[in-house]
Design a protein around this motif. Structure first.
Motif, PDB file in Angstrom:
ATOM      1  N   MET A   1       0.806  -1.222   0.000  1.00 53.75           N
ATOM      2  CA  MET A   1       0.000   0.000   0.000  1.00 53.75           C
ATOM      3  C   MET A   1       0.841   1.276   0.000  1.00 53.75           C
ATOM      4  SD  MET A   1      -3.231  -0.797   0.002  1.00 53.75           S
ATOM      5  CE  MET A   1      -4.294   0.427   0.783  1.00 53.75           C
TER       6      MET A   1
ATOM      7  N   SER B   1      -0.182  10.215   2.247  1.00 51.84           N
ATOM      8  CA  SER B   1      -0.863   9.054   2.794  1.00 51.84           C
ATOM      9  C   SER B   1      -0.111   7.856   2.250  1.00 51.84           C
ATOM     10  CB  SER B   1      -2.312   9.042   2.313  1.00 51.84           C
ATOM     11  OG  SER B   1      -2.904  10.312   2.503  1.00 51.84           O
ATOM     12  N   CYS B   2      -0.668   6.652   2.438  1.00 54.27           N
ATOM     13  CA  CYS B   2      -0.126   5.532   1.693  1.00 54.27           C
ATOM     14  C   CYS B   2      -0.253   5.850   0.198  1.00 54.27           C
ATOM     15  CB  CYS B   2      -0.932   4.264   1.991  1.00 54.27           C
ATOM     16  SG  CYS B   2      -0.714   3.633   3.668  1.00 54.27           S
TER      17      CYS B   2
ATOM     18  N   CYS C   1      -3.630   4.775  -0.837  1.00 55.49           N
ATOM     19  CA  CYS C   1      -4.545   5.034   0.281  1.00 55.49           C
ATOM     20  C   CYS C   1      -5.984   4.786  -0.125  1.00 55.49           C
ATOM     21  CB  CYS C   1      -4.386   6.481   0.757  1.00 55.49           C
ATOM     22  SG  CYS C   1      -5.505   6.897   2.115  1.00 55.49           S
ATOM     23  N   ILE C   2      -6.752   4.237   0.804  1.00 52.78           N
ATOM     24  CA  ILE C   2      -8.167   3.946   0.533  1.00 52.78           C
ATOM     25  C   ILE C   2      -8.948   5.220   0.226  1.00 52.78           C
ATOM     26  CG2 ILE C   2      -8.174   1.816   1.889  1.00 52.78           C
ATOM     27  CD1 ILE C   2      -9.441   3.465   4.192  1.00 52.78           C
ATOM     28  N   PHE C   3      -8.440   6.375   0.629  1.00 52.80           N
ATOM     29  CA  PHE C   3      -9.115   7.648   0.336  1.00 52.80           C
ATOM     30  C   PHE C   3      -8.675   8.238  -1.004  1.00 52.80           C
ATOM     31  CE2 PHE C   3      -9.439   7.321   4.924  1.00 52.80           C
ATOM     32  CZ  PHE C   3     -10.712   7.803   5.195  1.00 52.80           C
TER      33      PHE C   3
ATOM     34  N   ARG D   1     -12.543   1.649   9.722  1.00 51.61           N
ATOM     35  CA  ARG D   1     -11.316   1.981   8.969  1.00 51.61           C
ATOM     36  C   ARG D   1     -10.155   1.391   9.761  1.00 51.61           C
ATOM     37  NH1 ARG D   1     -10.044   7.936   8.931  1.00 51.61           N
ATOM     38  NH2 ARG D   1      -7.946   7.652   9.754  1.00 51.61           N
TER      39      ARG D   1
ATOM     40  N   PRO E   1      -6.719  10.505   4.725  1.00 46.52           N
ATOM     41  CA  PRO E   1      -7.479  10.086   5.911  1.00 46.52           C
ATOM     42  C   PRO E   1      -8.203  11.242   6.583  1.00 46.52           C
ATOM     43  CG  PRO E   1      -5.266   9.159   5.912  1.00 46.52           C
ATOM     44  CD  PRO E   1      -5.313  10.129   4.787  1.00 46.52           C
TER      45      PRO E   1
ATOM     46  N   PHE F   1       0.086  -4.487   6.219  1.00 45.18           N
ATOM     47  CA  PHE F   1      -1.286  -4.323   5.736  1.00 45.18           C
ATOM     48  C   PHE F   1      -1.815  -5.620   5.134  1.00 45.18           C
ATOM     49  CE2 PHE F   1      -4.277  -0.902   4.333  1.00 45.18           C
ATOM     50  CZ  PHE F   1      -5.136  -1.671   3.582  1.00 45.18           C
TER      51      PHE F   1
ATOM     52  N   CYS G   1      -7.252   0.161   9.167  1.00 45.71           N
ATOM     53  CA  CYS G   1      -5.819   0.329   8.890  1.00 45.71           C
ATOM     54  C   CYS G   1      -5.157   1.346   9.827  1.00 45.71           C
ATOM     55  CB  CYS G   1      -5.583   0.695   7.433  1.00 45.71           C
ATOM     56  SG  CYS G   1      -6.579   2.067   6.831  1.00 45.71           S
ATOM     57  N   SER G   2      -5.835   2.446  10.101  1.00 49.56           N
ATOM     58  CA  SER G   2      -5.201   3.472  10.938  1.00 49.56           C
ATOM     59  C   SER G   2      -4.904   2.961  12.347  1.00 49.56           C
ATOM     60  CB  SER G   2      -6.060   4.738  10.993  1.00 49.56           C
ATOM     61  OG  SER G   2      -6.149   5.298   9.703  1.00 49.56           O
TER      62      SER G   2
ATOM     63  N   LYS H   1      -1.023   1.795  12.680  1.00 44.95           N
ATOM     64  CA  LYS H   1      -0.337   3.002  13.142  1.00 44.95           C
ATOM     65  C   LYS H   1      -0.585   3.253  14.637  1.00 44.95           C
ATOM     66  CE  LYS H   1      -0.278   5.362   8.654  1.00 44.95           C
ATOM     67  NZ  LYS H   1      -0.820   6.475   7.857  1.00 44.95           N
TER      68      LYS H   1
HETATM   69  S1  SF4 Z   1      -2.858   6.375   4.730  1.00 38.04           S
HETATM   70 FE1  SF4 Z   1      -4.847   5.602   4.012  1.00 38.04          FE
HETATM   71  S2  SF4 Z   1      -4.552   3.400   3.559  1.00 38.04           S
HETATM   72 FE2  SF4 Z   1      -2.746   4.101   4.737  1.00 38.04          FE
HETATM   73  S3  SF4 Z   1      -3.237   3.575   6.837  1.00 38.04           S
HETATM   74 FE3  SF4 Z   1      -3.947   5.685   6.553  1.00 38.04          FE
HETATM   75  S4  SF4 Z   1      -6.095   5.602   5.883  1.00 38.04           S
HETATM   76 FE4  SF4 Z   1      -5.188   3.529   5.701  1.00 38.04          FE
END
Ligand code: SF4
Length: 320
Positions: free
Chosen positions: A54, A226-227, A230-232, A131, A319, A83, A133-134, A138
């Motif tokens: 990711m 972001s990644c 990123c999902i966003f 959500r 995010p 991930f 992943c956060s 992290k």
């Molecule tokens: S940057 Fe996007 S995909 Fe990566 S951990 Fe945060 S919300 Fe998830």
């Protein structure tokens, strides 16, 4: 202890993503006179050190270059398997967290929780319970690194993160200062968000004043780090990833096609990429784009002729 006296803490842990906000937060600490020997940078590798599913592959090397330039210790941490392993959980516990320690060894925590199933991408939501992943990759990773080291049970620790209210309504509701989630009877840890009231112009102004080169994603057109996947991600970001990093794009697109579960509700990443053109700045800087897809940082951290990167003040996908 209070954020009015961040230098009064025995140690200041900066959650350092390599993005502009965590960089500005770090510079702000130095402006406030926090002694450099009390600051430590913590970077969470979303994919872990051996995968590039990711995130931007260059991010760990960029973060390390900035830390070395400023003479600050950098501690990496990640969830084992990153991930990909977390998303593929099928009747197994969340993997343990691994973290660097000051003596050079890897610490390890967790991994014995209840079995669970994921099987799908995190939901595009401000709600961290969906959500995943956060928190999983992290927030909980930093908490595990703090709880897993006895050194944090001595003295007082301040955790600094770079969220800004301008980024989303959810972030606007964050408290600027509170007890950190790891604080307990035997551990005193506070959490400060010094940039909560800052706007983007102030962030770039501080980085520009230091002439620090931002993460290459900004020069390629991203306005937030972001990644990479990123999902966003916005249509233009998916279009750029498809154009510049077709293998990384294909991994996501193939999974969506195979499972029938798309990241975003109403459109696959292919459909999103079809809606926009790649960022022109990315197409114009193929050499930089290639470096961002590698693991070796080859540029000076200081940029004497500093200028705003192409992505500054761009679309605010990221995010919430
Ligand atoms: S940057 Fe996007 S995909 Fe990566 S951990 Fe945060 S919300 Fe998830």
């Amino acid at each position: 202890m209070s954020p009015l006296d961040p230098g009064g803490y025995d140690r200041v842990v900066v959650a350092f993503s390599g993005g502009k906000d965590s960089l500005a937060a770090l510079l702000h600490l130095l402006d406030l006179g926090v002694r450099i020997e009390r600051i430590e940078l913590h970077h969470h590798e979303v994919d872990g050190p051996s995968d590039t599913y990711m995130d931007w592959p260059i991010t760990p090397a960029y973060v390390a270059a900035v830390a070395a330039h400023l003479g600050l210790p950098l501690y990496r941490s990640w969830r084992e398997g990153g991930f990909r392993r977390e998303m593929d959980r099928d009747g197994t516990p969340t993997a343990p967290v691994l973290f660097d320690t000051p003596d050079g060894r890897l610490g390890r925590a967790g991994g014995a929780g209840p079995a669970g199933v994921r099987g799908r991408f995190p939901q595009v939501s401000a709600d961290l319970s969906v959500r995943w992943c956060s928190p999983a990759l992290k927030i909980d990773v930093l908490a595990a690194a703090i709880r897993g080291q006895a050194r944090f049970e001595t003295g007082c620790t301040l955790v600094v993160t770079g969220e800004r209210a301008e980024e989303s309504p959810a972030r606007a509701r964050y408290r600027p200062f509170e007890r950190h989630r790891t604080s307990c009877g035997r551990r005193t840890v506070d959490h400060w968000r010094p940039l909560l009231a800052w706007n983007e112009a102030s962030v770039w102004a501080r980085i520009g004043a230091a002439a620090l080169r931002p993460h290459p994603a900004y020069s390629l057109g991203w306005s937030r780090l972001s990644c990479r996947c990123c999902i966003f991600g916005s249509p233009a970001q998916w279009a750029t990833i498809r154009a510049l990093y077709p293998a990384a794009f294909a991994v996501i697109a193939d999974r969506e096609a195979r499972t029938g579960r798309t990241i975003q509700h109403r459109a696959s990443v292919v459909a999103l990429a079809d809606r926009a053109l790649p960022y022109p700045a990315a197409l114009a800087q193929l050499e930089l784009a290639a470096m961002a897809a590698g693991r070796e940082w080859t540029l000076p951290v200081i940029e004497p002729n500093w200028s705003l990167p192409a992505g500054a003040f761009g679309e605010a996908a990221g995010p919430t």
